[in-house]
Write an enzyme that holds these catalytic residues in place. Structure first.
Site, short mmCIF file in Angstrom:
data_model
loop_
_atom_site.label_atom_id
_atom_site.label_comp_id
_atom_site.label_asym_id
_atom_site.label_seq_id
_atom_site.Cartn_x
_atom_site.Cartn_y
_atom_site.Cartn_z
N THR A 1 0.84 -1.21 0.00
CA THR A 1 0.00 0.00 0.00
C THR A 1 0.87 1.26 0.00
OG1 THR A 1 -1.68 -1.20 1.26
CG2 THR A 1 -1.83 1.20 1.27
N VAL A 2 1.76 1.38 0.98
CA VAL A 2 2.52 2.64 1.12
C VAL A 2 3.66 2.70 0.10
CG1 VAL A 2 3.81 4.10 2.73
CG2 VAL A 2 1.96 2.66 3.59
N ALA A 37 13.72 19.69 -3.46
CA ALA A 37 14.84 18.97 -2.84
C ALA A 37 16.19 19.46 -3.36
CB ALA A 37 14.70 17.48 -3.10
N LYS A 58 6.14 2.25 12.59
CA LYS A 58 6.07 2.73 13.98
C LYS A 58 6.45 1.67 14.99
CE LYS A 58 2.28 1.75 11.82
NZ LYS A 58 1.09 2.30 11.22
N VAL A 71 3.72 8.12 12.29
CA VAL A 71 2.66 8.60 13.19
C VAL A 71 1.64 9.44 12.43
CG1 VAL A 71 2.13 9.84 15.32
CG2 VAL A 71 4.33 8.68 15.10
N GLY A 83 -0.19 9.03 9.71
CA GLY A 83 -0.20 9.07 8.24
C GLY A 83 0.31 10.36 7.67
N ILE A 125 -0.32 13.53 8.43
CA ILE A 125 -0.17 14.75 9.25
C ILE A 125 1.30 14.87 9.65
CG2 ILE A 125 -0.96 15.97 11.31
CD1 ILE A 125 -3.30 14.02 11.48
N GLU A 132 -3.22 -2.69 9.68
CA GLU A 132 -1.90 -3.32 9.71
C GLU A 132 -2.01 -4.75 9.15
OE1 GLU A 132 1.05 -1.63 10.84
OE2 GLU A 132 -0.48 -0.16 10.46
N LYS A 134 2.62 4.58 18.31
CA LYS A 134 2.67 5.98 17.88
C LYS A 134 2.77 6.91 19.08
CE LYS A 134 0.01 4.95 13.71
NZ LYS A 134 -1.35 4.70 13.23
P1 NAP Z 1 1.71 -3.93 2.87
O1 NAP Z 1 0.69 -3.40 1.94
O2 NAP Z 1 1.46 -5.24 3.52
O3 NAP Z 1 3.10 -4.01 2.08
C1 NAP Z 1 4.24 -4.60 2.60
C2 NAP Z 1 5.26 -4.78 1.49
O4 NAP Z 1 6.48 -5.24 2.03
C3 NAP Z 1 4.84 -5.78 0.42
O5 NAP Z 1 5.21 -5.29 -0.84
C4 NAP Z 1 5.65 -7.05 0.76
O6 NAP Z 1 6.04 -7.79 -0.38
C5 NAP Z 1 6.91 -6.42 1.37
N1 NAP Z 1 7.51 -7.27 2.41
C6 NAP Z 1 6.99 -7.58 3.61
N2 NAP Z 1 7.87 -8.34 4.31
C7 NAP Z 1 8.95 -8.51 3.51
C8 NAP Z 1 10.18 -9.21 3.64
N3 NAP Z 1 10.48 -9.88 4.76
N4 NAP Z 1 11.05 -9.15 2.62
C9 NAP Z 1 10.75 -8.48 1.49
N5 NAP Z 1 9.61 -7.80 1.30
C10 NAP Z 1 8.71 -7.82 2.30
O7 NAP Z 1 2.00 -2.90 4.04
P2 NAP Z 1 1.72 -1.33 4.08
O8 NAP Z 1 0.30 -1.08 4.49
O9 NAP Z 1 2.23 -0.68 2.84
O10 NAP Z 1 2.60 -0.89 5.35
C11 NAP Z 1 4.00 -0.80 5.26
C12 NAP Z 1 4.53 -0.09 6.50
O11 NAP Z 1 3.98 1.21 6.58
C13 NAP Z 1 4.18 -0.76 7.83
O12 NAP Z 1 5.22 -0.57 8.74
C14 NAP Z 1 2.94 0.01 8.29
O13 NAP Z 1 2.78 -0.03 9.69
C15 NAP Z 1 3.32 1.39 7.83
N6 NAP Z 1 2.20 2.30 7.61
C16 NAP Z 1 1.13 1.90 6.88
C17 NAP Z 1 0.11 2.80 6.65
C18 NAP Z 1 -1.10 2.41 5.83
O14 NAP Z 1 -2.03 3.22 5.76
N7 NAP Z 1 -1.13 1.25 5.22
C19 NAP Z 1 0.19 4.10 7.14
C20 NAP Z 1 1.32 4.48 7.90
C21 NAP Z 1 2.32 3.56 8.12
P3 NAP Z 1 4.95 -8.55 -1.34
O15 NAP Z 1 4.12 -7.44 -1.90
O16 NAP Z 1 5.75 -9.23 -2.34
O17 NAP Z 1 4.17 -9.42 -0.42
N1 HSE Z 2 -3.00 0.79 10.58
C1 HSE Z 2 -2.68 2.15 10.80
C2 HSE Z 2 -3.94 2.93 11.13
C3 HSE Z 2 -2.02 2.71 9.58
O1 HSE Z 2 -5.03 2.42 10.89
O2 HSE Z 2 -3.83 4.04 11.65
C4 HSE Z 2 -1.49 4.12 9.75
O3 HSE Z 2 -0.45 4.15 10.66
#
Ligand code: NAP
Ligand code: HSE
Length: 438
Positions: free
Chosen positions: A13-14, A33, A105, A132, A134, A136, A190, A205
């Site tokens: 996603t991110v 930048a 986080k 923390v 998203g 903001i 998550e 967070k």
């Molecule tokens: P996600 O959609 O599950 O994506 C995770 C990505 O990481 C996938 O591309 C996965 O590969 C890859 N991956 C996971 N473990 C791996 C490993 N051991 N080796 C290599 N690649 C690996 O997760 P996300 O929602 O983008 O979140 C990513 C991070 O951002 C997390 O720490 C989350 O807490 C943080 N975050 C998320 C949001 C949100 O709104 N989603 C907001 C703020 C922060 P594959 O695609 O091949 O499976």
């Molecule tokens: N899973 C987290 C949330 C993503 O719902 O706030 C953003 O950190």
């Protein structure tokens, strides 16, 4: 000037949101930048999966060494999530002199003290704005914008998934599980949604916010943590009838003898700004001694809002590539070696108002027994309602709102109320914050 080369770990996603924003706004970003930013490699688990972003010029790999050991890569952007693999990647990248941007986080809250020490020794930056709330820019606000203040307290809605669920339960009368699956489909939750609904994500967070607000080390294990999974539709309804909304809050406060760090569902008067932050939106109220209360609002999760913060960090890193490493903004806002050791108080010592819901037999003297127990423990009642007009001996819900008291008094009261022969089943206790400072 030579472009800055980026390796992204994680194209979910991110990660995909970040690639799309860099691609779409590339010209504008490089004007800010001072250099072009190019993603050259991306680490994933499954290289054959379809991606929701353009992959032109990006070499996919499943081996983290391809990023860590690539001398052309200046910055690693960790967007994989999780613990061990992310920590290993970040520490090895730092050891190779690479700057790191992360949205993780859990990684920062649990391993941040160690990671920042490593980064300091190697003269690299670890930026974590996206970790923390998203999109903001709350880290930058507290660490830089409010650096003239003594921050007294902050309270925020910092988990988008929980806020989305509570909003849909209240407004749409929807079932918890049904809304959670929507949050997962929309990319808010998550990888393990128990982190969201169990309050752990918000506790990660809050750990980070408290550290930069108060100048204390990251202490995730000291945060009192409760999630939203015990919130029942009837409590949402009773709260509304009393003029409150149930919100999942992270609260950090400077109090006599230490700091309070707590994450739990909470009744908030419906006229307060935080009570009106709905859906996936986050908001954080921060009070500084000079500025007074400030409120920061925006999308708390989702691909591009989070990418907005990741890219802002990248721009900061690129700008800093040429500056003196000894004179950068400190990771935790305060100079390392100048963090305070003031203790974090146990939850029993906090002061709060409370909402209680208990089921009791409709029998003379029941309300008197309940109010006596509360009174003996110095707990004043603000409102008490017995619901329904059932028959003698019918089991009826009683709703109580109290004035401020100590949590340890309320713990004792709950134990004594639970022993009354007339009280049936579980007693629901939710904390209540009037937030009169917003
Ligand atoms: P996600 O959609 O599950 O994506 C995770 C990505 O990481 C996938 O591309 C996965 O590969 C890859 N991956 C996971 N473990 C791996 C490993 N051991 N080796 C290599 N690649 C690996 O997760 P996300 O929602 O983008 O979140 C990513 C991070 O951002 C997390 O720490 C989350 O807490 C943080 N975050 C998320 C949001 C949100 O709104 N989603 C907001 C703020 C922060 P594959 O695609 O091949 O499976
Ligand atoms: N899973 C987290 C949330 C993503 O719902 O706030 C953003 O950190």
């Amino acid at each position: 000037m030579k472009p800055v080369r980026i390796g992204i770990a994680g194209l979910g996603t991110v990660g995909c949101g970040t690639v799309r924003v860099l691609e779409r706004n590339g010209d504008e970003i490089s004007r800010r930048a001072g250099r072009k930013i190019e993603v050259t490699r991306a680490l994933v688990k499954d290289a054959s999966r379809l991606r929701d972003c353009p992959l032109t010029g990006i070499e996919l790999t499943t081996d983290s060494r391809d990023l860590i050991e690539d001398p052309e890569i200046d910055v690693i952007v960790e967007l994989m999530g999780g613990d061990d693999a992310a920590r290993d990647l970040v520490l090895k990248s730092i050891a190779r002199g690479k700057h790191v941007v992360t949205a993780n986080k859990a990684l920062i809250a649990v391993h941040g003290n160690d990671i920042f020490e490593n980064a300091r020794q190697h003269g690299v930056m670890v930026a974590f704005e996206a970790a923390v709330a998203g999109g903001i820019s709350i880290i930058k606000v507290i660490r830089e914008g409010l650096s003239g203040n003594r921050v007294n307290r902050l309270a925020g809605i910092i988990n988008g998934t929980s806020n989305f669920i509570l909003t849909e339960m209240r407004v749409g009368g929807r079932e918890f599980a049904d809304v959670l699956s929507d949050a997962q489909r929309l990319g808010y939750a998550e990888a393990d949604p128990a982190f969201d609904v169990g309050g752990i994500d918000a506790a990660h967070k809050l750990t980070i916010l408290a550290s930069i607000a108060f100048g204390i080390p990251l202490q995730f294990d000291k945060v009192y943590t409760e999630g939203i999974s015990n919130i029942r539709p009837e409590d949402v309804e009773h709260a509304a009838q009393l003029g409150y909304r149930i919100k999942h809050l992270g609260i950090a406060a400077r109090v006599e003898g230490g700091f309070e760090l707590r994450v739990h569902p909470c009744l908030v008067p419906e006229k307060r700004l935080l009570a009106n932050v709905d859906g996936v939106m986050n908001a954080i109220l921060v009070e500084g001694d000079a500025v007074g209360p400030t409120l920061h609002y925006g999308a708390g999760a989702g691909a591009e809002p989070t990418a907005s913060a990741v890219v802002a960090d990248l721009v900061d890193v690129v700008r800093a590539l040429t500056t003196d490493p000894e004179n950068r903004v400190p990771h935790l806002a305060f100079q390392s070696g100048r963090l305070s050791d003031v203790p974090i108080l146990p939850i029993a010592k906090i002061q709060s108002a409370y909402y209680l819901r208990l089921n009791a037999l409709n029998r003379p003297g029941v309300l008197a027994d309940i109010t006596r127990i509360l009174g003996n423990l110095d707990i004043s009642i603000q409102a008490i309602q017995q619901k329904g007009n059932g028959d003698h001996e019918a089991v009826l819900p009683i709703i109580i709102v109290t004035q401020m008291t100590r949590e340890e008094n309320m713990d004792q009261a709950l134990a004594q109320l639970g022993e009354l022969q007339t009280v049936v089943g579980e007693i629901i206790r939710l904390r209540l914050e009037n937030l009169e400072w917003d």
